[in-house]
Write a protein that holds these residues in place. Structure first.
Motif, PDB file in Angstrom:
ATOM      1  N   LEU A  88     -12.532  12.142 104.024  1.00 42.18           N
ATOM      2  CA  LEU A  88     -11.091  12.192 103.779  1.00 42.18           C
ATOM      3  C   LEU A  88     -10.519  10.804 103.533  1.00 42.18           C
ATOM      4  N   ALA A  89     -11.001   9.816 104.282  1.00 38.82           N
ATOM      5  CA  ALA A  89     -10.531   8.445 104.077  1.00 38.82           C
ATOM      6  C   ALA A  89     -10.934   7.937 102.692  1.00 38.82           C
ATOM      7  N   MET A  90     -12.171   8.262 102.289  1.00 43.08           N
ATOM      8  CA  MET A  90     -12.619   7.853 100.956  1.00 43.08           C
ATOM      9  C   MET A  90     -11.799   8.539  99.875  1.00 43.08           C
ATOM     10  N   ALA A  91     -11.521   9.805 100.059  1.00 45.36           N
ATOM     11  CA  ALA A  91     -10.735  10.539  99.071  1.00 45.36           C
ATOM     12  C   ALA A  91      -9.326   9.968  98.959  1.00 45.36           C
ATOM     13  N   ALA A  92      -8.743   9.626 100.099  1.00 42.46           N
ATOM     14  CA  ALA A  92      -7.404   9.036 100.079  1.00 42.46           C
ATOM     15  C   ALA A  92      -7.419   7.674  99.392  1.00 42.46           C
ATOM     16  N   GLY A  93      -8.448   6.896  99.675  1.00 44.19           N
ATOM     17  CA  GLY A  93      -8.572   5.592  99.037  1.00 44.19           C
ATOM     18  C   GLY A  93      -8.767   5.711  97.536  1.00 44.19           C
ATOM     19  N   LEU A  94      -9.614   6.630  97.130  1.00 46.91           N
ATOM     20  CA  LEU A  94      -9.823   6.841  95.697  1.00 46.91           C
ATOM     21  C   LEU A  94      -8.568   7.364  95.021  1.00 46.91           C
ATOM     22  N   ALA A  95      -7.840   8.202  95.725  1.00 47.08           N
ATOM     23  CA  ALA A  95      -6.599   8.735  95.155  1.00 47.08           C
ATOM     24  C   ALA A  95      -5.590   7.617  94.927  1.00 47.08           C
ATOM     25  N   SER A  96      -5.502   6.696  95.867  1.00 43.30           N
ATOM     26  CA  SER A  96      -4.547   5.603  95.704  1.00 43.30           C
ATOM     27  C   SER A  96      -4.984   4.647  94.600  1.00 43.30           C
ATOM     28  N   LEU A  97      -6.286   4.423  94.465  1.00 45.99           N
ATOM     29  CA  LEU A  97      -6.767   3.559  93.398  1.00 45.99           C
ATOM     30  C   LEU A  97      -6.631   4.208  92.035  1.00 45.99           C
ATOM     31  N   SER A  98      -6.853   5.487  91.984  1.00 46.37           N
ATOM     32  CA  SER A  98      -6.787   6.168  90.695  1.00 46.37           C
ATOM     33  C   SER A  98      -5.355   6.328  90.203  1.00 46.37           C
ATOM     34  N   ALA A  99      -4.389   6.082  91.054  1.00 49.60           N
ATOM     35  CA  ALA A  99      -2.993   6.223  90.663  1.00 49.60           C
ATOM     36  C   ALA A  99      -2.553   5.121  89.704  1.00 49.60           C
ATOM     37  N   CYS A 100      -3.321   4.079  89.599  1.00 50.26           N
ATOM     38  CA  CYS A 100      -2.963   2.960  88.736  1.00 50.26           C
ATOM     39  C   CYS A 100      -3.224   3.305  87.270  1.00 50.26           C
ATOM     40  N   ASN A 101      -2.175   3.279  86.474  1.00 51.18           N
ATOM     41  CA  ASN A 101      -2.273   3.416  85.024  1.00 51.18           C
ATOM     42  C   ASN A 101      -3.015   4.661  84.549  1.00 51.18           C
ATOM     43  N   SER A 102      -2.791   5.785  85.146  1.00 50.33           N
ATOM     44  CA  SER A 102      -3.383   7.014  84.627  1.00 50.33           C
ATOM     45  C   SER A 102      -2.395   8.164  84.813  1.00 50.33           C
ATOM     46  N   SER A 103      -2.597   9.191  84.022  1.00 47.09           N
ATOM     47  CA  SER A 103      -1.695  10.331  84.058  1.00 47.09           C
ATOM     48  C   SER A 103      -1.947  11.159  85.317  1.00 47.09           C
ATOM     49  N   PRO A 104      -0.989  11.978  85.707  1.00 52.27           N
ATOM     50  CA  PRO A 104      -1.205  12.846  86.871  1.00 52.27           C
ATOM     51  C   PRO A 104      -2.406  13.778  86.708  1.00 52.27           C
ATOM     52  N   ARG A 105      -2.630  14.280  85.509  1.00 49.00           N
ATOM     53  CA  ARG A 105      -3.786  15.151  85.284  1.00 49.00           C
ATOM     54  C   ARG A 105      -5.083  14.382  85.466  1.00 49.00           C
ATOM     55  N   GLU A 106      -5.122  13.149  85.004  1.00 50.24           N
ATOM     56  CA  GLU A 106      -6.316  12.323  85.173  1.00 50.24           C
ATOM     57  C   GLU A 106      -6.548  12.011  86.650  1.00 50.24           C
ATOM     58  N   GLN A 107      -5.466  11.787  87.376  1.00 48.72           N
ATOM     59  CA  GLN A 107      -5.584  11.533  88.814  1.00 48.72           C
ATOM     60  C   GLN A 107      -6.177  12.738  89.532  1.00 48.72           C
ATOM     61  N   VAL A 108      -5.708  13.914  89.183  1.00 46.48           N
ATOM     62  CA  VAL A 108      -6.233  15.138  89.795  1.00 46.48           C
ATOM     63  C   VAL A 108      -7.706  15.310  89.439  1.00 46.48           C
ATOM     64  N   ALA A 109      -8.050  15.078  88.197  1.00 43.24           N
ATOM     65  CA  ALA A 109      -9.443  15.200  87.773  1.00 43.24           C
ATOM     66  C   ALA A 109     -10.327  14.212  88.531  1.00 43.24           C
ATOM     67  N   ASP A 110      -9.839  12.984  88.701  1.00 40.54           N
ATOM     68  CA  ASP A 110     -10.602  11.989  89.460  1.00 40.54           C
ATOM     69  C   ASP A 110     -10.765  12.410  90.913  1.00 40.54           C
ATOM     70  N   ASN A 111      -9.732  12.981  91.481  1.00 44.80           N
ATOM     71  CA  ASN A 111      -9.810  13.446  92.878  1.00 44.80           C
ATOM     72  C   ASN A 111     -10.803  14.601  93.018  1.00 44.80           C
ATOM     73  N   ILE A 112     -10.815  15.504  92.053  1.00 51.79           N
ATOM     74  CA  ILE A 112     -11.767  16.612  92.077  1.00 51.79           C
ATOM     75  C   ILE A 112     -13.186  16.065  92.057  1.00 51.79           C
ATOM     76  N   GLU A 113     -13.433  15.111  91.170  1.00 47.66           N
ATOM     77  CA  GLU A 113     -14.765  14.521  91.079  1.00 47.66           C
ATOM     78  C   GLU A 113     -15.152  13.809  92.373  1.00 47.66           C
ATOM     79  N   ALA A 114     -14.229  13.038  92.930  1.00 47.02           N
ATOM     80  CA  ALA A 114     -14.516  12.289  94.153  1.00 47.02           C
ATOM     81  C   ALA A 114     -14.808  13.226  95.324  1.00 47.02           C
ATOM     82  N   ASN A 115     -14.021  14.277  95.435  1.00 41.49           N
ATOM     83  CA  ASN A 115     -14.234  15.224  96.535  1.00 41.49           C
ATOM     84  C   ASN A 115     -15.553  15.967  96.390  1.00 41.49           C
ATOM     85  N   SER A 116     -15.874  16.402  95.188  1.00 36.38           N
ATOM     86  CA  SER A 116     -17.141  17.117  95.003  1.00 36.38           C
ATOM     87  C   SER A 116     -18.326  16.178  95.222  1.00 36.38           C
TER      88      SER A 116
END
Length: 89
Positions: A7-35
């Protein structure tokens, strides 16, 4: 304990992925990180399995989780989530 780390890694990745990307891209990155995190946990469990059959089963589940996560992330990136174009609805 592993769940907290995941969960900590997912939260960290979510905050990093928020930089300069669309909300859909952020969600896609979170899906990949969680899986990826779930698959890594399955592989760790496979390393500790008592039989080779159990190890193979866990490795196959890890591969399936990775593939599903990748497919869902790709679907999020390429299809409109409001119309569910990928499943024809």
């Amino acid at each position: 304990m592993k769940k907290m780390v995941v969960l900590a890694m997912a939260a960290g990745l979510a905050s990093l992925s928020a930089c300069n990307s669309s909300p859909r891209e952020q969600v896609a990155d979170n899906i990949e990180a969680n899986s990826e995190a779930v698959a890594d946990n399955l592989e760790d469990a496979a390393d500790n399995a008592s039989t080779s059959a159990a190890e193979a089963s866990l490795e196959n589940k890890a591969d399936a989780v990775r593939a599903t996560g990748q497919n869902q992330a790709d679907d999020m990136r390429t299809n409109d989530p409001d119309t569910n174009l990928s499943n024809g609805i």
